[in-house]
Design a protein around this motif. Structure first.
Motif, PDB file in Angstrom:
ATOM      1  N   ASP A   1       0.869  -1.162   0.059  1.00 38.46           N
ATOM      2  CA  ASP A   1       0.028   0.116   0.105  1.00 38.46           C
ATOM      3  C   ASP A   1       0.901   1.324  -0.066  1.00 38.46           C
ATOM      4  O   ASP A   1       1.452   1.659   1.130  1.00 38.46           O
ATOM      5  CB  ASP A   1      -0.854   0.077   1.278  1.00 38.46           C
ATOM      6  CG  ASP A   1      -2.118   1.018   1.202  1.00 38.46           C
ATOM      7  OD1 ASP A   1      -1.923   1.838   0.465  1.00 38.46           O
ATOM      8  OD2 ASP A   1      -3.078   0.863   1.952  1.00 38.46           O
TER       9      ASP A   1
ATOM     10  N   ASP B   1       0.730   4.446  -0.703  1.00 37.40           N
ATOM     11  CA  ASP B   1      -0.142   5.668  -0.012  1.00 37.40           C
ATOM     12  C   ASP B   1      -0.787   5.321   1.363  1.00 37.40           C
ATOM     13  O   ASP B   1      -1.187   6.455   1.792  1.00 37.40           O
ATOM     14  CB  ASP B   1      -1.195   6.228  -1.145  1.00 37.40           C
ATOM     15  CG  ASP B   1      -2.352   5.519  -1.220  1.00 37.40           C
ATOM     16  OD1 ASP B   1      -2.260   4.270  -0.706  1.00 37.40           O
ATOM     17  OD2 ASP B   1      -3.178   5.983  -2.039  1.00 37.40           O
TER      18      ASP B   1
ATOM     19  N   ASN C   1      -3.336   4.354   2.219  1.00 41.49           N
ATOM     20  CA  ASN C   1      -4.709   4.805   2.179  1.00 41.49           C
ATOM     21  C   ASN C   1      -5.530   3.303   1.642  1.00 41.49           C
ATOM     22  O   ASN C   1      -5.264   2.901   0.562  1.00 41.49           O
ATOM     23  CB  ASN C   1      -4.943   5.688   1.278  1.00 41.49           C
ATOM     24  CG  ASN C   1      -6.114   6.452   1.312  1.00 41.49           C
ATOM     25  OD1 ASN C   1      -7.147   5.655   1.898  1.00 41.49           O
ATOM     26  ND2 ASN C   1      -6.632   7.211   0.465  1.00 41.49           N
TER      27      ASN C   1
ATOM     28  N   ASN D   1      -7.548   3.674  -1.474  1.00 38.04           N
ATOM     29  CA  ASN D   1      -7.092   3.357  -2.664  1.00 38.04           C
ATOM     30  C   ASN D   1      -6.507   2.426  -3.189  1.00 38.04           C
ATOM     31  O   ASN D   1      -5.894   1.822  -2.197  1.00 38.04           O
ATOM     32  CB  ASN D   1      -5.753   4.573  -2.969  1.00 38.04           C
ATOM     33  CG  ASN D   1      -6.219   6.030  -3.117  1.00 38.04           C
ATOM     34  OD1 ASN D   1      -7.432   5.933  -3.686  1.00 38.04           O
ATOM     35  ND2 ASN D   1      -5.552   7.006  -3.093  1.00 38.04           N
ATOM     36  N   GLY D   2      -6.537   1.833  -4.283  1.00 39.10           N
ATOM     37  CA  GLY D   2      -5.993   0.389  -4.547  1.00 39.10           C
ATOM     38  C   GLY D   2      -7.091  -0.514  -4.505  1.00 39.10           C
ATOM     39  O   GLY D   2      -8.440  -0.457  -4.416  1.00 39.10           O
TER      40      GLY D   2
ATOM     41  N   GLY E   1      -5.266  -1.407   1.289  1.00 40.76           N
ATOM     42  CA  GLY E   1      -5.528  -1.089  -0.045  1.00 40.76           C
ATOM     43  C   GLY E   1      -4.394  -1.112  -0.955  1.00 40.76           C
ATOM     44  O   GLY E   1      -3.905   0.010  -1.120  1.00 40.76           O
TER      45      GLY E   1
ATOM     46  N   ASP F   1      -1.682  -0.943  -3.703  1.00 40.38           N
ATOM     47  CA  ASP F   1      -1.491  -0.223  -5.112  1.00 40.38           C
ATOM     48  C   ASP F   1      -0.591  -0.980  -6.034  1.00 40.38           C
ATOM     49  O   ASP F   1      -0.836  -1.041  -7.260  1.00 40.38           O
ATOM     50  CB  ASP F   1      -1.069   1.146  -4.856  1.00 40.38           C
ATOM     51  CG  ASP F   1      -1.848   1.798  -3.663  1.00 40.38           C
ATOM     52  OD1 ASP F   1      -3.199   2.008  -3.802  1.00 40.38           O
ATOM     53  OD2 ASP F   1      -1.146   1.969  -2.399  1.00 40.38           O
TER      54      ASP F   1
HETATM   55 CA   LIG Z   1      -3.620   2.433  -1.155  1.00 38.17          CA
END
Ligand SMILES: [Ca+2]
Ligand SMILES: [Ca+2]
Ligand SMILES: [Ca+2]
Length: 412
Positions: free
Chosen positions: A298, A300, A302, A305-306, A317, A319
């Protein structure tokens, strides 16, 4: 030769200081009779200077807390000029540094929190032998041009044996014994578990305790960021519903670790490492449709996201997915960027039960680079998946993951 000459001068100067300290009281009181003794000195008490070991080493620079442990003694503060002999140990404090100069002009620079022991100091004719034990910390050795090809300058660590033949070598040893040997200049070799690896200039090899040296990678003295070693209890495989399952031990993660060797502010290489409970299968030795050994990140931090798949990715999440896959009788390592759904091949190695995948910073796709504010910010985890059939729902039959919950930070 010049180096050696300078060191010899340093040695003479250091010896002069020691002699001066010893003889000053006598010089100040020339008329005083020798100190009274009740027994005459015996042969064992009288120690002529000529029996001093010739092949010593001297502390030639010290910054902060530097201590020496003499054989059979206790740790004492050491100042410039302190002599080191076979059997002595020297260490630096958390914000300290030191340089030791050997009789042949070679030097070793100890960075902070570093400990080395003098295991051997010898010279016969032109053949010199310097052997040091490096328990922990980082050193840079600058080895004087060795006149005799049989001369040796070696550093032993808990994991490896590093040899220099007239050159500059970087050695870093971590608390668990993991060793990094880097070639700053010249001829450098790392030996471990019966295998010798020649490290080209500007590259390094990482050696895990009990393993053969890793293949040389970029950077002579990179800054290393690591996740903690992830230990995953064995026999904790599960199925697509999260229920305990049984399966081949090569699916069962035992240990994993992500490290980043930073060679400059903008460059570096990731090594993704996973140890399974048993060696990976021969490609022809499996009836599975597809098997994958995954590293998920991950970038970021976050989870929104992903890709979210709590069964596989816990709270992340992810990426980027980095995958060693086995399909159609063939291994292949690839990186998948979730945002663009694009795959790219990457370099990998399989040694018995251990997988290593190597990623350059630029493999993390330039479009994702703005997600990364630094290697310390990346979340990682690992997983294995086996698919027996082309299930319509594409669910894996057998899974393991580490950690079982949450994720690891590249740098805690
Ligand atoms: Ca992410
Ligand atoms: Ca496991
Ligand atoms: Ca697990």
């Amino acid at each position: 030769v010049k180096k050696a000459a300078l060191a010899a001068i340093g040695l003479v100067a250091a010896a002069a200081v020691i002699l001066a300290i010893v003889f000053i009281p006598k010089l100040m009181n020339p008329g005083e009779p020798p100190a009274t003794t009740t027994t005459p000195p015996t042969a064992t008490q009288a120690k002529p200077a000529t029996t001093e070991p010739r092949f010593s080493a001297v502390l030639t620079s010290a910054l902060g807390r530097v201590e020496v442990l003499k054989t059979g003694g206790t740790w004492n503060n050491a100042a410039v000029g302190t002599k080191l002999e076979k059997g002595d140990t020297i260490r630096t404090g958390e914000s300290a540094a030191a340089t030791v100069t050997f009789f042949d002009g070679s030097t070793i620079e100890l960075k902070f929190a570093t400990e080395i022991k003098v295991l051997e100091l010898q010279q016969q004719a032109n053949q010199t032998t310097i052997t040091l034990g490096q328990q922990v910390g980082q050193t840079v050795s600058k080895v004087a041009q060795l006149l005799d090809p049989a001369s040796r300058y070696d550093i032993e660590t808990p994991a490896a044996f590093a040899a220099v033949r007239g050159s500059d070598m970087f050695v870093s040893v971590e608390k668990d014994g993991q060793t990094l040997v880097g070639n700053i200049e010249g001829d450098i070799r790392a030996v471990a578990a019966g295998m010798e690896v020649k490290i080209p200039q500007g590259m390094h090899s990482v050696i895990y305790p009990g393993r053969t040296p890793g293949q040389p990678r970029d950077g002579a003295n990179p800054v290393i960021y690591r996740t903690p070693v992830m230990i995953d209890s064995t026999a904790d495989l599960f199925d697509k519903n999260g229920n305990p399952a049984t399966g081949a031990a090569y699916l069962d993660i035992q240990k994993a670790e992500i490290s980043f060797a930073m060679t400059s502010l903008t460059d570096g290489e990731f090594t993704l490492r996973m140890e399974l409970k048993e060696p990976l299968p021969e490609p022809s030795n499996t009836t599975a449709r597809f098997i994958e050994w995954d590293f998920l990140t991950d970038l970021d931090r976050n989870p929104a996201n992903g890709f979210q798949w709590p069964l596989i990715a816990n709270d992340m999440g992810y990426d980027v997915l980095v995958q060693l896959g086995l399909q159609n009788g063939k291994y292949q390592a690839r990186i998948l960027t979730i945002s663009s759904n694009s795959w790219q091949n990457v370099e990998y190695s399989i040694q018995g039960n251990t997988i290593e995948i190597y990623l350059e910073v630029e493999d993390l796709i330039p479009s994702l680079m703005n997600l990364i504010t630094g290697p310390a910010d990346m979340y990682w985890m690992v997983a294995t998946r086996l698919y027996m059939t082309g299930d319509a729902d594409n669910q894996p039959s057998i899974i393991d993951k580490a950690p079982n919950q949450g994720h690891y930070n590249l740098m805690p």
